[in-house]
Design an enzyme around this catalytic site. Structure first.
Site, PDB file in Angstrom:
ATOM      1  CB  CYS A   1      12.783   1.163 -42.173  1.00  0.00           C
ATOM      2  SG  CYS A   1      11.212   0.547 -41.497  1.00  0.00           S
TER       3      CYS A   1
ATOM      4  CB  CYS B   1      14.637  -3.468 -36.233  1.00  0.00           C
ATOM      5  SG  CYS B   1      12.954  -3.212 -36.858  1.00  0.00           S
TER       6      CYS B   1
ATOM      7  CB  CYS C   1      16.692   4.600 -34.741  1.00  0.00           C
ATOM      8  SG  CYS C   1      15.299   5.447 -34.031  1.00  0.00           S
TER       9      CYS C   1
ATOM     10  CB  CYS D   1      15.979   2.677 -39.805  1.00  0.00           C
ATOM     11  SG  CYS D   1      16.092   2.408 -38.027  1.00  0.00           S
TER      12      CYS D   1
ATOM     13  CD  GLU E   1      21.726   3.360 -30.775  1.00  0.00           C
ATOM     14  OE1 GLU E   1      22.745   3.209 -31.433  1.00  0.00           O
ATOM     15  OE2 GLU E   1      20.733   4.004 -31.183  1.00  0.00           O
TER      16      GLU E   1
ATOM     17  CB  CYS F   1      13.757   8.123 -27.857  1.00  0.00           C
ATOM     18  SG  CYS F   1      13.430   7.095 -29.308  1.00  0.00           S
TER      19      CYS F   1
END
Length: 346
Positions: free
Chosen positions: A118, A114, A335, A121, A94, A107
């Site tokens: 977190c 990932c 995100c 997220c 993205e 961004c």
């Protein structure tokens, strides 16, 4: 079958060396770099001031990586554009275009997925697929510029992925995107966001870039931070803040602390006082972020009145603070949200 080298991931010096090894004259590198990073062509045949023979050699030796646009969503409330791109290997990433009075900000993602975990997220829900190459990161900017017919002025490395977990490729991207031979975006217009990989933060500082370092802090004590950011189990707040101070001393660049406000978790006025005491001695700016709820997590967004009260309390403690403007909420702006939706419903 051996994969051909990615010519768009060579920096200017490396491209000069490649052309030298091919027996070509040095000025050819400048021509080719311009075609790749200013004209942003997608085939070697478009490099019309090169001989057909040289174009043929380039085609035989190198891959010219270009991202494929899968989907573009445009916010009806603020014009924010969210892009879904397909990268080599088939996975998707993205990027987000945000328009401000000071120019166009993009961004970008630095990884597909990932592994940081977190809790607020969506990027991390399916783990890490692969780290992005310099050309993958550059292409997000290039494809968006082509789509809107305008220049990008600011870049934020705050999309999917942890930039410092892809350190070498990210450093090369920053070098290339700020190169006067190419995109030529000032490093002062680049922000890198990290959840706090302390050794890499210090390594970044030693290179003395002029980018803004933004730390995902999100709590004023280790126990709360561990609940939100698993990386906090490895690097306590004291070590992370020491690394932030080290970055400021090496670069002279003010630190940004990102603080996602989560209802009932880290949004009390007492928490604001503790945060002020924690960061008050560092040359910094606090960016308060109303957390984007995602269905896989139980976190709720703090009410607007409480957000303003938190901000006022920090200001009373002489902390420089802003509330991040919410953009793209109606198009899965946070995100990993759009990518996650596509993975669930391919």
């Amino acid at each position: 079958m051996t994969q051909k080298p990615d010519i768009k991931s060579y920096n200017y010096t490396e491209l000069q060396e490649q052309l030298k090894n091919m027996g070509e004259k040095p000025f050819r590198a400048k021509q080719i770099y311009r075609w790749l990073h200013i004209e942003k062509v997608e085939t070697f045949d478009e490099m019309t001031d090169l001989s057909k023979e040289l174009r043929k050699k380039l085609n035989q030796r190198y891959e010219l990586n270009c991202l494929k646009k899968v989907q573009v969503l445009i916010s009806k409330t603020d014009g924010t554009r969210k892009y879904l791109f397909r990268i080599a290997g088939g996975s998707v990433i993205e990027s987000v275009l945000m328009r401000y009075h000071h120019g166009n900000s993009v961004c970008i993602s630095t990884q597909s997925g990932c592994r940081m975990g977190c809790r607020f997220c969506a990027s991390t829900l399916n783990g890490l697929e692969r780290s992005l190459t310099p050309s993958d990161m550059l292409e997000q900017i290039y494809q968006i510029e082509k789509d809107i017919g305008e220049k990008v002025n600011h870049v934020v490395l705050m999309g999917s992925g942890e930039p410092l977990d892809n350190f070498d490729n990210v450093m090369k991207f920053i070098e290339m995107v700020s190169d006067p031979h190419g995109e030529n975006i000032s490093q002062r217009n680049i922000t890198l966001s990290t959840c706090g990989l302390v050794p890499k933060m210090r390594e970044l500082a030693d290179r003395k870039p002029q980018i803004t370092l933004a730390l995902s802090l999100h709590a004023s004590d280790d126990e709360t931070r561990k609940e939100i950011l698993p990386i906090a189990k490895k690097y306590p707040i004291s070590e992370v803040l020491d690394a932030c101070q080290y970055y400021f001393e090496k670069t002279g660049r003010r630190i940004t602390f990102e603080y996602s406000l989560i209802a009932g978790v880290n949004d009390s006025l007492e928490e604001a006082d503790r945060l002020a005491a924690l960061v008050g001695k560092i040359n910094c700016h606090v960016n308060l972020i109303p957390v984007n709820p995602i269905e896989e997590r139980a976190y709720r967004q703090t009410e607007k009145r409480a957000i303003q009260a938190f901000k006022s309390r920090l200001e009373r403690n002489r902390i420089n603070v802003t509330i991040r403007r919410e953009m793209g909420r109606d198009i899965n702006g946070a995100c990993g949200q759009l990518r996650n939706e596509m993975m669930k419903n391919p």
